[in-house]
Design a protein around this motif. Sequence first.
Motif, mmCIF file in Angstrom:
data_model
loop_
_atom_site.group_PDB
_atom_site.id
_atom_site.type_symbol
_atom_site.label_atom_id
_atom_site.label_comp_id
_atom_site.label_asym_id
_atom_site.label_seq_id
_atom_site.Cartn_x
_atom_site.Cartn_y
_atom_site.Cartn_z
ATOM 1 N N ALA A 1 1.166 3.663 -3.288
ATOM 2 C CA ALA A 1 0.644 5.016 -3.053
ATOM 3 C C ALA A 1 1.724 6.052 -3.334
ATOM 4 N N LEU B 1 -13.458 7.972 -1.076
ATOM 5 C CA LEU B 1 -13.014 9.336 -1.323
ATOM 6 C C LEU B 1 -12.425 9.474 -2.723
ATOM 7 N N ILE B 2 -11.604 8.520 -3.121
ATOM 8 C CA ILE B 2 -11.010 8.546 -4.461
ATOM 9 C C ILE B 2 -12.110 8.513 -5.522
ATOM 10 N N GLU C 1 -1.199 10.335 2.322
ATOM 11 C CA GLU C 1 -1.493 9.881 3.677
ATOM 12 C C GLU C 1 -1.416 8.363 3.768
ATOM 13 N N VAL C 2 -1.913 7.668 2.743
ATOM 14 C CA VAL C 2 -1.803 6.207 2.713
ATOM 15 C C VAL C 2 -0.325 5.806 2.701
ATOM 16 N N ASP D 1 -13.119 6.499 4.244
ATOM 17 C CA ASP D 1 -12.757 5.366 3.404
ATOM 18 C C ASP D 1 -12.035 5.906 2.174
ATOM 19 N N TYR D 2 -10.763 5.538 2.035
ATOM 20 C CA TYR D 2 -9.949 6.109 0.968
ATOM 21 C C TYR D 2 -10.511 5.808 -0.420
ATOM 22 N N TRP E 1 0.835 -1.203 0.000
ATOM 23 C CA TRP E 1 0.000 0.000 0.000
ATOM 24 C C TRP E 1 0.869 1.251 0.000
ATOM 25 N N ASP F 1 -9.548 5.305 7.359
ATOM 26 C CA ASP F 1 -8.703 5.997 8.325
ATOM 27 C C ASP F 1 -9.305 5.817 9.720
ATOM 28 N N ALA G 1 -4.678 12.658 0.064
ATOM 29 C CA ALA G 1 -5.212 11.376 0.547
ATOM 30 C C ALA G 1 -4.263 10.231 0.219
ATOM 31 N N ILE G 2 -3.730 10.213 -0.994
ATOM 32 C CA ILE G 2 -2.821 9.130 -1.392
ATOM 33 C C ILE G 2 -1.509 9.223 -0.621
#
Length: 308
Positions: A206, A258-259, A286-287, A254-255, A202, A248, A283-284
């Motif tokens: 990412a 959100l994407i 953050e992953v 939920d990523y 991940w 998160d 967001a990416i």
Amino acid sequence: MSEIKRRTFLNGPGEQLLLTSDPMEYITRFDAFVDASGLPPEKVLATPLSAIPLPVASKGAFGMPERWASADPSFMWHPLMWLPPHLALRYRYRVIDEDHGGTVEDTDIESDAMWAIRVALELVHSGLYNPDDGTWLDVLAYHGLDADNPVDQARVEMWLAGGADITLDQIDLTSIVAVPEDQEWALRAAADLVEVLVPAQWSMIAAGIVETVESQLEANGRSEETLRALLNIMGQVAAQALHDVPADPDTGIDYVDLIGVLTEESQTRGSDPDYLMNTFLEAIAEVAADYLPSLQALSDQQTLALDA
């Protein structure tokens, strides 16, 4: 058996089969595998855990994998098209309820991640794939056939359609792949590795998505058209590659959801693609940051193994 012939396909010298860092290569390899194999996309698994897409077999008579009826005969040299039953098909587990006397409550099937790791381990261990030079065993040549010969291609095509063939009927890679004294070694190894490899992947993919987007923006500018097109493409890549990332724990976001929202909104007239792109990258990133410790732990383990 005949000559030992090896071929290259997608992979390069020095490339292992586990983990993918380039999000675009992950997608283009899926397309290349589907085109070369002739298999429908739904019969091919693309996961960033594996450096090559994997054909998904169906169980046929007597628990054996079904023949690839739609396959391109010229691609049947590839060992992935001949995986023995224990590797082509998934393991099923009994789920034990320890709170009720250890009774069997249900059965569960081996996950995509576990299976992809197990396949990669056995392909390398058996020599079907050699990471040193990035080559694969030519299975047809190993059995005296030439995948590039029209006559042999016709034989393979008839066999795939259900015909009998004294040579093709006998192809079985079990003796090459299996370890008789410990038949489940790869299953145990995959179970040990999955907890580290999945979150490490991940973070890796990412970070690769962020790097790819930033590189494209630097090269092509940040016009609305560029931002919308890039967010549409990379949003789809991210949704596929990161589909199993948990929400998160702090925000509940939920990523993948959100994407999806950001990608859809970017194609809506009147939306602000610059804001949407920045939100997407945050967001990416953050992953990538959240799961970086797993990637670092994996790197540390590899370093220790090399030093041992």
